[in-house]
Write a protein that holds these residues in place. Structure first.
Motif, mmCIF file in Angstrom:
data_model
loop_
_atom_site.group_PDB
_atom_site.id
_atom_site.type_symbol
_atom_site.label_atom_id
_atom_site.label_comp_id
_atom_site.label_asym_id
_atom_site.label_seq_id
_atom_site.Cartn_x
_atom_site.Cartn_y
_atom_site.Cartn_z
ATOM 1 N N ASN A 78 -20.924 36.555 -10.347
ATOM 2 C CA ASN A 78 -21.539 37.838 -10.420
ATOM 3 C C ASN A 78 -20.626 39.071 -10.790
ATOM 4 O O ASN A 78 -20.573 39.943 -9.928
ATOM 5 C CB ASN A 78 -22.243 38.084 -9.244
ATOM 6 C CG ASN A 78 -23.426 36.616 -9.122
ATOM 7 O OD1 ASN A 78 -23.985 36.157 -10.035
ATOM 8 N ND2 ASN A 78 -23.738 36.342 -7.870
ATOM 9 N N SER A 134 -26.241 40.976 -16.129
ATOM 10 C CA SER A 134 -25.797 39.616 -15.794
ATOM 11 C C SER A 134 -25.647 38.879 -17.306
ATOM 12 O O SER A 134 -25.233 37.647 -16.967
ATOM 13 C CB SER A 134 -26.704 38.868 -15.036
ATOM 14 O OG SER A 134 -26.794 39.514 -13.565
ATOM 15 N N TYR A 186 -22.625 33.335 -13.222
ATOM 16 C CA TYR A 186 -23.673 33.695 -12.512
ATOM 17 C C TYR A 186 -24.175 32.671 -11.378
ATOM 18 O O TYR A 186 -24.392 31.472 -11.612
ATOM 19 C CB TYR A 186 -24.843 33.740 -13.301
ATOM 20 C CG TYR A 186 -26.215 34.159 -12.947
ATOM 21 C CD1 TYR A 186 -26.477 35.741 -12.768
ATOM 22 C CD2 TYR A 186 -27.170 33.372 -12.565
ATOM 23 C CE1 TYR A 186 -27.730 36.264 -12.208
ATOM 24 C CE2 TYR A 186 -28.345 34.005 -11.964
ATOM 25 C CZ TYR A 186 -28.441 35.306 -11.878
ATOM 26 O OH TYR A 186 -29.661 35.826 -11.363
#
Length: 179
Positions: A163, A169, A178
């Motif tokens: 992240n 994202s 992610y």
């Protein structure tokens, strides 16, 4: 020898926000007032391209440089240890990078209006990043989007190999970081 610190006083830290807000308003004003009408579609695309490029730069800087290259890794580690400290890239350094790595090449390749458009997009992206990142650590989120960004960033602070995106994202999905 004392290590270089990127922690700032309140005045210097918040002056960065004022500088980049003014830069965005100034660039937008110059483009709206002086860009020829026939250049506007290209300028709009350059602004959008600048914002998208910023999101990739944000991801790569965070993942590759701040989490992988000394002395930046050590300096960024200060932020992970003290997330509410007023730690940021010095304004003069970020401004010089934007001028040399965005405005100059974009202007040389696409002309003054596309150069200013790309610079506006990158600068607006950088300003948004600064605001979102500050909000994650200092404000209580109100909307669903901000709550999600804050949650993912908190996960990053606990498991620093995931992240990396602050404002989006997208690149975490693309590069499989992610969680």
């Amino acid at each position: 020898m004392k290590a270089v610190s990127i922690e700032h006083s309140k005045v210097v830290y918040f002056a960065d926000f004022a500088f980049y807000f003014a830069a965005v308003v100034l660039l937008l004003g110059i483009l709206a007032r002086f860009a020829p009408r026939q250049a506007l579609p290209g300028v709009v695309l350059a602004v959008i391209g600048g914002v998208v490029c910023w999101s990739l730069v944000e991801y790569l800087m965070h993942r590759v440089i701040f989490h992988g290259i000394e002395p930046f890794q050590r300096m960024h580690g200060e932020h992970h240890q003290r997330p509410q400290a007023l730690i940021a890239t010095p304004t003069a350094l970020s401004a010089v990078f934007i001028l040399l790595l965005v405005w100059l090449p974009a202007t040389l390749l696409g002309g003054v209006w596309l150069g200013l458009g790309a610079t506006l997009g990158m600068t607006a992206g950088y300003f948004a990043y600064g605001l979102v990142h500050h909000a994650m650590h200092h404000w209580r989120p109100r909307g669903a989007w901000m709550r999600q960004r804050k949650r993912l960033h908190a996960l990053h602070h606990h498991a620093a190999q995931q992240n990396y995106g602050v404002t989006t994202s997208l690149w975490d999905h693309v590069f499989r970081s992610y969680q």
